[in-house]
Design a protein around this motif. Structure first.
Motif, PDB file in Angstrom:
ATOM      1  N   GLY A 105       0.679  -1.332   0.068  1.00  0.00           N
ATOM      2  CA  GLY A 105       0.350   0.136  -0.625  1.00  0.00           C
ATOM      3  C   GLY A 105       0.976   1.092  -0.286  1.00  0.00           C
ATOM      4  O   GLY A 105       0.264   2.222   0.020  1.00  0.00           O
ATOM      5  N   HIS A 106       2.592   0.982   0.279  1.00  0.00           N
ATOM      6  CA  HIS A 106       2.719   2.616  -0.216  1.00  0.00           C
ATOM      7  C   HIS A 106       3.042   2.894  -0.901  1.00  0.00           C
ATOM      8  O   HIS A 106       3.135   2.188  -2.307  1.00  0.00           O
ATOM      9  CB  HIS A 106       4.399   1.870   0.521  1.00  0.00           C
ATOM     10  CG  HIS A 106       5.397   1.624   0.354  1.00  0.00           C
ATOM     11  ND1 HIS A 106       5.022   0.355   0.469  1.00  0.00           N
ATOM     12  CD2 HIS A 106       6.297   1.956  -0.583  1.00  0.00           C
ATOM     13  CE1 HIS A 106       6.457  -0.124  -0.578  1.00  0.00           C
ATOM     14  NE2 HIS A 106       7.134   1.221  -1.594  1.00  0.00           N
ATOM     15  N   LEU A 107       3.047   4.655  -1.323  1.00  0.00           N
ATOM     16  CA  LEU A 107       3.390   5.271  -3.027  1.00  0.00           C
ATOM     17  C   LEU A 107       4.511   5.296  -3.294  1.00  0.00           C
ATOM     18  O   LEU A 107       5.880   4.678  -2.155  1.00  0.00           O
ATOM     19  CB  LEU A 107       3.044   6.042  -3.015  1.00  0.00           C
ATOM     20  CG  LEU A 107       1.370   6.685  -1.956  1.00  0.00           C
ATOM     21  CD1 LEU A 107       1.150   7.723  -1.871  1.00  0.00           C
ATOM     22  CD2 LEU A 107       0.522   6.232  -3.186  1.00  0.00           C
ATOM     23  N   LEU A 108       5.277   4.741  -3.915  1.00  0.00           N
ATOM     24  CA  LEU A 108       6.161   4.906  -5.277  1.00  0.00           C
ATOM     25  C   LEU A 108       6.797   6.208  -5.830  1.00  0.00           C
ATOM     26  O   LEU A 108       5.976   6.852  -6.325  1.00  0.00           O
ATOM     27  CB  LEU A 108       5.999   3.553  -6.555  1.00  0.00           C
ATOM     28  CG  LEU A 108       5.645   1.810  -5.715  1.00  0.00           C
ATOM     29  CD1 LEU A 108       5.883   1.339  -6.884  1.00  0.00           C
ATOM     30  CD2 LEU A 108       6.909   1.270  -4.994  1.00  0.00           C
ATOM     31  N   TYR A 109       7.479   5.886  -5.778  1.00  0.00           N
ATOM     32  CA  TYR A 109       8.458   7.481  -6.301  1.00  0.00           C
ATOM     33  C   TYR A 109       8.234   7.528  -7.688  1.00  0.00           C
ATOM     34  O   TYR A 109       8.439   6.500  -8.231  1.00  0.00           O
ATOM     35  CB  TYR A 109       9.984   7.884  -5.906  1.00  0.00           C
ATOM     36  CG  TYR A 109       9.702   8.440  -4.167  1.00  0.00           C
ATOM     37  CD1 TYR A 109       9.144   9.384  -3.925  1.00  0.00           C
ATOM     38  CD2 TYR A 109      10.220   7.545  -3.089  1.00  0.00           C
ATOM     39  CE1 TYR A 109       9.158   9.842  -2.265  1.00  0.00           C
ATOM     40  CE2 TYR A 109      10.295   7.523  -2.007  1.00  0.00           C
ATOM     41  CZ  TYR A 109      10.100   9.321  -1.480  1.00  0.00           C
ATOM     42  OH  TYR A 109       9.936   9.838  -0.261  1.00  0.00           O
ATOM     43  N   PRO A 110       7.703   8.955  -8.651  1.00  0.00           N
ATOM     44  CA  PRO A 110       7.492   8.220  -9.466  1.00  0.00           C
ATOM     45  C   PRO A 110       9.489   8.480 -10.469  1.00  0.00           C
ATOM     46  O   PRO A 110       8.651   8.553 -11.913  1.00  0.00           O
ATOM     47  CB  PRO A 110       6.895  10.106 -10.341  1.00  0.00           C
ATOM     48  CG  PRO A 110       7.208  10.820  -8.726  1.00  0.00           C
ATOM     49  CD  PRO A 110       7.032  10.143  -7.467  1.00  0.00           C
ATOM     50  N   PHE A 164      -0.264  14.651 -12.178  1.00  0.00           N
ATOM     51  CA  PHE A 164       0.407  14.794 -13.631  1.00  0.00           C
ATOM     52  C   PHE A 164       0.049  12.603 -13.581  1.00  0.00           C
ATOM     53  O   PHE A 164       0.892  11.998 -15.033  1.00  0.00           O
ATOM     54  CB  PHE A 164       1.159  14.502 -13.267  1.00  0.00           C
ATOM     55  CG  PHE A 164       2.169  15.758 -13.136  1.00  0.00           C
ATOM     56  CD1 PHE A 164       2.288  17.058 -13.609  1.00  0.00           C
ATOM     57  CD2 PHE A 164       2.523  16.123 -11.423  1.00  0.00           C
ATOM     58  CE1 PHE A 164       2.053  18.182 -13.490  1.00  0.00           C
ATOM     59  CE2 PHE A 164       2.969  17.713 -11.302  1.00  0.00           C
ATOM     60  CZ  PHE A 164       3.028  18.460 -12.321  1.00  0.00           C
ATOM     61  N   LEU A 165      -0.659  12.185 -13.154  1.00  0.00           N
ATOM     62  CA  LEU A 165      -0.881  10.522 -13.090  1.00  0.00           C
ATOM     63  C   LEU A 165      -2.283  10.584 -13.763  1.00  0.00           C
ATOM     64  O   LEU A 165      -3.703  10.220 -13.767  1.00  0.00           O
ATOM     65  CB  LEU A 165      -1.214  10.028 -12.119  1.00  0.00           C
ATOM     66  CG  LEU A 165      -1.390   8.402 -12.179  1.00  0.00           C
ATOM     67  CD1 LEU A 165      -0.536   7.606 -13.011  1.00  0.00           C
ATOM     68  CD2 LEU A 165      -1.647   7.753 -10.943  1.00  0.00           C
ATOM     69  N   HIS A 166      -2.251  10.188 -15.206  1.00  0.00           N
ATOM     70  CA  HIS A 166      -3.319  10.524 -16.013  1.00  0.00           C
ATOM     71  C   HIS A 166      -3.115   9.634 -17.236  1.00  0.00           C
ATOM     72  O   HIS A 166      -2.559   8.647 -17.505  1.00  0.00           O
ATOM     73  CB  HIS A 166      -3.439  11.890 -16.713  1.00  0.00           C
ATOM     74  CG  HIS A 166      -3.730  12.491 -15.665  1.00  0.00           C
ATOM     75  ND1 HIS A 166      -4.922  12.787 -14.431  1.00  0.00           N
ATOM     76  CD2 HIS A 166      -3.570  13.955 -15.250  1.00  0.00           C
ATOM     77  CE1 HIS A 166      -4.703  13.938 -13.972  1.00  0.00           C
ATOM     78  NE2 HIS A 166      -3.901  14.483 -14.545  1.00  0.00           N
ATOM     79  N   GLY A 167      -3.402   9.131 -17.938  1.00  0.00           N
ATOM     80  CA  GLY A 167      -3.786   8.605 -19.486  1.00  0.00           C
ATOM     81  C   GLY A 167      -4.482   6.605 -19.099  1.00  0.00           C
ATOM     82  O   GLY A 167      -3.833   6.652 -18.142  1.00  0.00           O
ATOM     83  N   GLU A 168      -5.048   6.587 -19.895  1.00  0.00           N
ATOM     84  CA  GLU A 168      -4.913   4.880 -20.397  1.00  0.00           C
ATOM     85  C   GLU A 168      -3.962   4.074 -20.907  1.00  0.00           C
ATOM     86  O   GLU A 168      -3.268   4.746 -21.926  1.00  0.00           O
ATOM     87  CB  GLU A 168      -6.437   5.001 -20.856  1.00  0.00           C
ATOM     88  CG  GLU A 168      -7.693   6.087 -19.800  1.00  0.00           C
ATOM     89  CD  GLU A 168      -7.695   5.714 -17.946  1.00  0.00           C
ATOM     90  OE1 GLU A 168      -7.796   4.076 -17.963  1.00  0.00           O
ATOM     91  OE2 GLU A 168      -7.619   6.294 -17.637  1.00  0.00           O
ATOM     92  N   PRO A 169      -4.705   3.220 -21.300  1.00  0.00           N
ATOM     93  CA  PRO A 169      -3.507   2.319 -21.944  1.00  0.00           C
ATOM     94  C   PRO A 169      -3.859   2.805 -23.595  1.00  0.00           C
ATOM     95  O   PRO A 169      -4.650   2.983 -24.371  1.00  0.00           O
ATOM     96  CB  PRO A 169      -4.193   1.217 -22.006  1.00  0.00           C
ATOM     97  CG  PRO A 169      -5.095   0.581 -20.432  1.00  0.00           C
ATOM     98  CD  PRO A 169      -4.702   2.376 -20.574  1.00  0.00           C
ATOM     99  N   LEU A 170      -2.589   2.399 -23.821  1.00  0.00           N
ATOM    100  CA  LEU A 170      -2.402   3.037 -25.762  1.00  0.00           C
ATOM    101  C   LEU A 170      -3.481   2.038 -26.637  1.00  0.00           C
ATOM    102  O   LEU A 170      -3.301   0.840 -26.670  1.00  0.00           O
ATOM    103  CB  LEU A 170      -1.499   3.291 -26.126  1.00  0.00           C
ATOM    104  CG  LEU A 170      -0.230   4.722 -25.531  1.00  0.00           C
ATOM    105  CD1 LEU A 170       1.036   3.947 -25.827  1.00  0.00           C
ATOM    106  CD2 LEU A 170      -1.310   5.839 -25.858  1.00  0.00           C
ATOM    107  N   GLY A 204       9.702  17.608 -10.687  1.00  0.00           N
ATOM    108  CA  GLY A 204       9.921  16.820 -11.807  1.00  0.00           C
ATOM    109  C   GLY A 204       8.264  16.127 -12.708  1.00  0.00           C
ATOM    110  O   GLY A 204       9.182  14.158 -13.175  1.00  0.00           O
ATOM    111  N   ALA A 205       7.847  16.461 -13.426  1.00  0.00           N
ATOM    112  CA  ALA A 205       7.299  15.775 -14.038  1.00  0.00           C
ATOM    113  C   ALA A 205       6.874  16.357 -15.260  1.00  0.00           C
ATOM    114  O   ALA A 205       7.921  17.181 -15.419  1.00  0.00           O
ATOM    115  CB  ALA A 205       5.477  16.613 -14.037  1.00  0.00           C
ATOM    116  N   GLU A 206       7.342  16.016 -15.980  1.00  0.00           N
ATOM    117  CA  GLU A 206       7.582  16.043 -17.426  1.00  0.00           C
ATOM    118  C   GLU A 206       6.093  17.137 -18.120  1.00  0.00           C
ATOM    119  O   GLU A 206       5.613  17.284 -17.721  1.00  0.00           O
ATOM    120  CB  GLU A 206       6.845  14.871 -18.602  1.00  0.00           C
ATOM    121  CG  GLU A 206       7.981  13.451 -17.929  1.00  0.00           C
ATOM    122  CD  GLU A 206       7.264  12.349 -18.721  1.00  0.00           C
ATOM    123  OE1 GLU A 206       6.775  12.249 -20.249  1.00  0.00           O
ATOM    124  OE2 GLU A 206       8.197  11.212 -18.100  1.00  0.00           O
TER     125      GLU A 206
END
Length: 263
Positions: A105-110, A164-170, A204-206
């Motif tokens: 359950g811990h969050l991973l760094y991007p 910044f966490l957006h988008g679906e499978p291509l 740190g986001a693109e």
């Protein structure tokens, strides 16, 4: 005001908390064809580049990743049940790949590019899982990260994800060739090329407006990847292929710095 404050606190806790997924006994039976596909997916995703330190065991982690926010150490993704992912189910693995959340359950760094991996197909993620689970288990405890305040408070990553966490499978785009769509999938999905070849903003986001326009990694300049065929010294298709195989290409230097292990 008190009610608003309480609701805000509840919302923040809900955003930062994720449940654990129950551990499982390590699966060992996989189809040979799936393992072969999984090996290609793991290679396309450059997993070994970050998860294998120089002189260390394959995929056992321990590589220092220096960021503007401190130093991270890559984790063990071998199927060791104590220090790796040996107790992870496929749903736990897929959640990490798509949402950046570990099994507990811990969050991973991007720095782990789940922003890109979330665009991969379910089949490719399942194949990568099978390949990783089929490998040798290496006991390698995680190194202690050395992140600066406030990024050493891991739950704050939830707010980064919100932005910044957006988008679906291509999915393939109509009007484009099969080769073009496959290339787009590799670049924007497992290959996560923009992670190094696009500039980053202050957190740190693109920068999406400067997609693949070049970035900076470990003091090296990652060149722009767009418009390569229209430059004064363009790279032909054969030259680009040779470069990615770390060959010496006429008129161009070989890959160096952080780009060399990727090639």
């Amino acid at each position: 005001m008190a009610v608003v404050a309480v609701l805000g606190l509840i919302g923040a806790v809900w955003l930062m908390w994720r449940p654990a997924i129950a551990p499982i006994e390590r699966p060992t039976l996989f189809d040979t064809a799936q393992l072969q596909r999984g090996a290609r997916v793991v290679e396309a995703g450059d997993c070994a580049v970050c998860h294998t330190r120089p002189g260390g065991e394959y995929l056992a982690g321990g590589l220092p990743l220096v960021t503007p926010f401190g130093t991270l150490y890559s984790t063990n993704i071998t199927p060791d049940v104590e220090t790796g992912i040996g107790q992870w189910s496929l749903p736990a693995f897929e959640r990490a790949m798509r949402q950046g959340i570990a099994r507990d359950g811990h969050l991973l760094y991007p720095a782990f590019p789940y922003v890109h991996y979330r665009r991969m197909s379910a089949a490719d993620i399942a194949d990568a899982y099978a390949y990783l689970m089929s490998g040798p288990a290496v006991h390698a405890p995680a190194e202690q990260n050395q992140m600066n305040f406030p990024m050493n408070i891991r739950p704050l990553v939830a707010f980064w994800n919100l932005l910044f966490l957006h988008g679906e499978p291509l999915t393939p785009l109509a009007g484009r060739s099969e080769a073009w769509n496959r290339g787009r999938y590799l670049v924007d999905g497992p290959g996560h090329c923009a992670g190094c070849h696009s500039p980053l903003n202050l957190i740190g986001a693109e920068k999406s407006s400067e997609y693949l326009q070049g970035g900076s990694v470990d003091g090296w300049q990652a060149p722009a990847l767009v418009g390569m065929g229209q430059r004064s010294t363009p790279r032909r298709r054969e030259q680009r292929g040779g470069y990615l195989r770390a060959e010496i290409v006429e008129g161009h230097g070989p890959p160096a710095g952080p780009g060399r292990p990727v090639a």
